[in-house]
Design a protein around this motif. Structure first.
Motif, PDB file in Angstrom:
ATOM      1  N   SER A  55     -11.755  12.421 -17.314  1.00  0.00           N
ATOM      2  CA  SER A  55     -12.068  11.180 -16.593  1.00  0.00           C
ATOM      3  C   SER A  55     -12.197  11.499 -15.100  1.00  0.00           C
ATOM      4  N   GLY A  56     -12.682  10.530 -14.379  1.00  0.00           N
ATOM      5  CA  GLY A  56     -12.872  10.695 -12.934  1.00  0.00           C
ATOM      6  C   GLY A  56     -11.825   9.895 -12.181  1.00  0.00           C
ATOM      7  N   GLY A  57     -12.103   9.644 -10.902  1.00  0.00           N
ATOM      8  CA  GLY A  57     -11.165   8.882 -10.090  1.00  0.00           C
ATOM      9  C   GLY A  57     -10.003   9.768  -9.650  1.00  0.00           C
ATOM     10  N   ASN A  58      -8.958   9.142  -9.112  1.00  0.00           N
ATOM     11  CA  ASN A  58      -7.827   9.900  -8.554  1.00  0.00           C
ATOM     12  C   ASN A  58      -6.765  10.282  -9.576  1.00  0.00           C
ATOM     13  N   THR A  59      -6.536   9.405 -10.572  1.00  0.00           N
ATOM     14  CA  THR A  59      -5.357   9.584 -11.424  1.00  0.00           C
ATOM     15  C   THR A  59      -5.288  10.932 -12.135  1.00  0.00           C
ATOM     16  N   PRO A  60      -6.392  11.517 -12.644  1.00  0.00           N
ATOM     17  CA  PRO A  60      -6.255  12.796 -13.379  1.00  0.00           C
ATOM     18  C   PRO A  60      -6.010  14.022 -12.491  1.00  0.00           C
ATOM     19  N   SER A  86     -16.374  11.857 -19.024  1.00  0.00           N
ATOM     20  CA  SER A  86     -16.599  10.529 -19.608  1.00  0.00           C
ATOM     21  C   SER A  86     -17.523   9.714 -18.707  1.00  0.00           C
ATOM     22  N   ASP A  87     -17.594  10.096 -17.420  1.00  0.00           N
ATOM     23  CA  ASP A  87     -18.561   9.450 -16.535  1.00  0.00           C
ATOM     24  C   ASP A  87     -18.700  10.235 -15.243  1.00  0.00           C
ATOM     25  N   GLU A  88     -19.756   9.879 -14.492  1.00  0.00           N
ATOM     26  CA  GLU A  88     -20.006  10.565 -13.223  1.00  0.00           C
ATOM     27  C   GLU A  88     -20.700   9.625 -12.241  1.00  0.00           C
ATOM     28  N   ARG A  89     -20.469   9.876 -10.975  1.00  0.00           N
ATOM     29  CA  ARG A  89     -21.143   9.101  -9.934  1.00  0.00           C
ATOM     30  C   ARG A  89     -22.461   9.782  -9.609  1.00  0.00           C
ATOM     31  N   ALA A  90     -23.463   8.985  -9.141  1.00  0.00           N
ATOM     32  CA  ALA A  90     -24.786   9.554  -8.852  1.00  0.00           C
ATOM     33  C   ALA A  90     -24.769  10.251  -7.488  1.00  0.00           C
ATOM     34  N   SER A  98     -17.810  13.285  -6.264  1.00  0.00           N
ATOM     35  CA  SER A  98     -18.221  13.858  -7.553  1.00  0.00           C
ATOM     36  C   SER A  98     -17.016  14.126  -8.455  1.00  0.00           C
ATOM     37  N   ASN A  99     -17.007  13.536  -9.646  1.00  0.00           N
ATOM     38  CA  ASN A  99     -15.910  13.783 -10.590  1.00  0.00           C
ATOM     39  C   ASN A  99     -15.897  15.252 -11.020  1.00  0.00           C
ATOM     40  N   TYR A 100     -17.100  15.821 -11.209  1.00  0.00           N
ATOM     41  CA  TYR A 100     -17.193  17.246 -11.538  1.00  0.00           C
ATOM     42  C   TYR A 100     -16.619  18.082 -10.399  1.00  0.00           C
ATOM     43  N   LEU A 158      -9.468   8.854 -20.189  1.00  0.00           N
ATOM     44  CA  LEU A 158     -10.072   7.716 -19.495  1.00  0.00           C
ATOM     45  C   LEU A 158      -9.092   7.186 -18.456  1.00  0.00           C
ATOM     46  N   GLY A 159      -9.646   6.553 -17.449  1.00  0.00           N
ATOM     47  CA  GLY A 159      -8.834   5.832 -16.477  1.00  0.00           C
ATOM     48  C   GLY A 159      -9.145   4.354 -16.648  1.00  0.00           C
ATOM     49  N   MET A 160      -8.596   3.540 -15.787  1.00  0.00           N
ATOM     50  CA  MET A 160      -8.892   2.109 -15.843  1.00  0.00           C
ATOM     51  C   MET A 160      -8.817   1.537 -14.437  1.00  0.00           C
ATOM     52  N   GLY A 164     -10.503  -3.742 -15.069  1.00  0.00           N
ATOM     53  CA  GLY A 164     -10.585  -3.512 -16.511  1.00  0.00           C
ATOM     54  C   GLY A 164     -11.733  -2.612 -16.918  1.00  0.00           C
ATOM     55  N   HIS A 165     -12.424  -2.014 -15.908  1.00  0.00           N
ATOM     56  CA  HIS A 165     -13.477  -1.062 -16.288  1.00  0.00           C
ATOM     57  C   HIS A 165     -12.841   0.244 -16.731  1.00  0.00           C
ATOM     58  N   THR A 166     -13.558   0.999 -17.558  1.00  0.00           N
ATOM     59  CA  THR A 166     -13.137   2.344 -17.914  1.00  0.00           C
ATOM     60  C   THR A 166     -14.376   3.222 -17.983  1.00  0.00           C
ATOM     61  N   ALA A 167     -14.237   4.530 -17.771  1.00  0.00           N
ATOM     62  CA  ALA A 167     -15.404   5.383 -17.541  1.00  0.00           C
ATOM     63  C   ALA A 167     -16.257   4.624 -16.528  1.00  0.00           C
ATOM     64  N   SER A 168     -17.581   4.470 -16.746  1.00  0.00           N
ATOM     65  CA  SER A 168     -18.346   3.586 -15.859  1.00  0.00           C
ATOM     66  C   SER A 168     -18.879   2.408 -16.644  1.00  0.00           C
ATOM     67  N   ARG A 194     -25.402   3.958  -8.711  1.00  0.00           N
ATOM     68  CA  ARG A 194     -25.691   4.197 -10.116  1.00  0.00           C
ATOM     69  C   ARG A 194     -24.642   5.180 -10.638  1.00  0.00           C
ATOM     70  N   ARG A 195     -24.319   5.020 -11.896  1.00  0.00           N
ATOM     71  CA  ARG A 195     -23.354   5.906 -12.535  1.00  0.00           C
ATOM     72  C   ARG A 195     -23.969   6.430 -13.833  1.00  0.00           C
ATOM     73  N   MET A 196     -23.367   7.466 -14.400  1.00  0.00           N
ATOM     74  CA  MET A 196     -23.717   7.932 -15.740  1.00  0.00           C
ATOM     75  C   MET A 196     -22.432   7.884 -16.555  1.00  0.00           C
ATOM     76  N   GLU A 217      -0.628  -1.492  -8.409  1.00  0.00           N
ATOM     77  CA  GLU A 217      -1.876  -2.266  -8.298  1.00  0.00           C
ATOM     78  C   GLU A 217      -2.584  -2.405  -9.645  1.00  0.00           C
ATOM     79  N   LYS A 218      -2.115  -1.640 -10.639  1.00  0.00           N
ATOM     80  CA  LYS A 218      -2.732  -1.732 -11.975  1.00  0.00           C
ATOM     81  C   LYS A 218      -1.876  -2.561 -12.953  1.00  0.00           C
ATOM     82  N   ALA A 219      -0.715  -3.018 -12.508  1.00  0.00           N
ATOM     83  CA  ALA A 219       0.207  -3.704 -13.430  1.00  0.00           C
ATOM     84  C   ALA A 219      -0.427  -4.940 -14.068  1.00  0.00           C
TER      85      ALA A 219
HETATM   86  C1  6PG Z   1     -14.657   6.961 -12.012  1.00  0.00           C
HETATM   87  C2  6PG Z   1     -13.853   6.829 -13.248  1.00  0.00           C
HETATM   88  C3  6PG Z   1     -13.237   5.475 -13.389  1.00  0.00           C
HETATM   89  C4  6PG Z   1     -11.775   5.673 -13.042  1.00  0.00           C
HETATM   90  C5  6PG Z   1     -11.117   4.349 -12.712  1.00  0.00           C
HETATM   91  C6  6PG Z   1      -9.689   4.554 -12.232  1.00  0.00           C
HETATM   92  O1  6PG Z   1     -15.580   7.764 -11.989  1.00  0.00           O
HETATM   93  O2  6PG Z   1     -14.316   6.273 -11.055  1.00  0.00           O
HETATM   94  O3  6PG Z   1     -14.019   7.564 -14.261  1.00  0.00           O
HETATM   95  O4  6PG Z   1     -13.386   4.896 -14.609  1.00  0.00           O
HETATM   96  O5  6PG Z   1     -11.117   6.289 -14.116  1.00  0.00           O
HETATM   97  O6  6PG Z   1     -11.875   3.749 -11.679  1.00  0.00           O
HETATM   98  O7  6PG Z   1      -9.755   5.284 -11.047  1.00  0.00           O
HETATM   99  P1  6PG Z   1      -8.426   5.742 -10.294  1.00  0.00           P
HETATM  100  O8  6PG Z   1      -7.773   6.742 -11.157  1.00  0.00           O
HETATM  101  O9  6PG Z   1      -8.915   6.350  -9.021  1.00  0.00           O
HETATM  102  O10 6PG Z   1      -7.576   4.510 -10.090  1.00  0.00           O
END
Ligand code: 6PG
Length: 285
Positions: A55-60, A86-90, A98-100, A158-160, A164-168, A194-196, A217-219
């Motif tokens: 997954s992308g974002g900060n949590t992983p 699971s997803d990527e930013r353009a 870039s998640n990659y 996956l993140g969230m 309530g979005h996950t992946a993109s 745009r996302r993939m 903030e996710k509670a």
């Molecule tokens: C992305 C993700 C996205 C992410 C959530 C949570 O590319 O942003 O894949 O779905 O998992 O936005 O992001 P955080 O972990 O940064 O809160």
């Protein structure tokens, strides 16, 4: 099964079926790294290789650092691991968003995984639709198909988001309604980008899906997704792996703060001996 060295206080309370609560984000990352190692062992023992989507974002990020650490790196047969997203930013792979790029810097260049086993989404391409088709071909070449013809990962992280979005797969966009494509390229207005993203049928075809969610903030969204009945359901709720019991949430206490544990469920991770969940020593998720 490899014992991934749970000497530290890495315990989880399963307060709801499949919902594992750790003391803090670092312990969530450790639980996730242990999960990665255990599931890689199982998959390689059974299928000779491990197909995992990150997954992308900060949590992983903490999980990436742990997997690249001396403690965990040698516990994975990296030449038999294939990494996808699971997803990527353009954005280009060198862009901070870039998640990659994040996974490459914090994990992939620090472990002996063959470059040919790293399958990134080329979401920066001008013709992103073409790039999505190309990624579907990459999935077709590398992954088995389930009985509905969708590619099967061994494990999808996956993140969230707080929405309530996950992946993109964002609420209010068409992407969550995709039922035939494997990869979609939504334009996310609020991100003006745009996302993939892998689509829901592909996420549902995975042998296991693990959500990593931390922070106060996710509670609210954690409570709504796990114990609410939003209509329409949030994309994170719509992810339904076809094999029962294969949708897991690894969360910290702050993100779980509004959850109502089931009567008789675990409530306080600190009351349990290290590395245990109910009745099975040594395996915490
Ligand atoms: C992305 C993700 C996205 C992410 C959530 C949570 O590319 O942003 O894949 O779905 O998992 O936005 O992001 P955080 O972990 O940064 O809160």
């Amino acid at each position: 099964m490899a014992d991934t060295g749970g000497t530290r206080n890495n315990v989880a309370a399963e307060i709801l079926p499949g919902v594992h609560v750790y003391a803090n984000p670092s312990e969530v990352a450790r639980g996730a790294a242990r999960h990665f190692v255990d599931y890689a062992w199982q998959s390689i023992a059974k299928d000779g290789q491990f197909m995992v989507a990150l997954s992308g974002g900060n949590t992983p990020r903490q999980m990436f650092e742990l997997l690249a650490s001396d403690e965990f790196r040698a516990q994975v047969d990296w030449p038999k691991v294939h990494v996808f997203w699971s997803d990527e930013r353009a954005v280009p792979p060198t862009n901070a968003q870039s998640n990659y790029g994040v996974a490459r810097r914090e994990l992939l260049i620090r472990v002996p995984i063959p470059e040919s086993n790293v399958h990134r989404m080329e979401a920066e391409k001008a013709n992103i639709g073409r790039a999505a088709h190309d990624y579907e071909e990459v999935l077709r070449e590398n992954l088995d198909l389930d009985d509905r013809g969708f590619p099967r990962f061994h494990l999808v992280f996956l993140g969230m988001g707080a929405d309530g979005h996950t992946a993109s797969l964002f609420p209010g966009t068409r992407a969550p309604r995709q039922t035939s494509r494997w990869v979609s390229t939504p334009f996310v207005t609020k991100m003006n980008m745009r996302r993939m993203t892998l689509t829901l049928p592909v996420l549902d075809a995975a042998r296991r899906v693990v959500f990593l969610v931390v922070g106060a903030e996710k509670a609210q969204i954690v409570r709504e997704v796990l114990q609410g009945n939003a209509d329409p359901p949030y994309p994170a709720q719509q992810v339904q792996p076809r094999e029962p019991g294969q949708k897991l949430f690894l969360v910290d206490q702050a993100a779980a703060a509004l959850l109502k544990p089931l009567p008789g469920g675990d409530t306080d991770p600190s009351q349990k001996p290290a590395g245990t969940t109910r009745g099975r020593p040594g395996r915490s998720v």
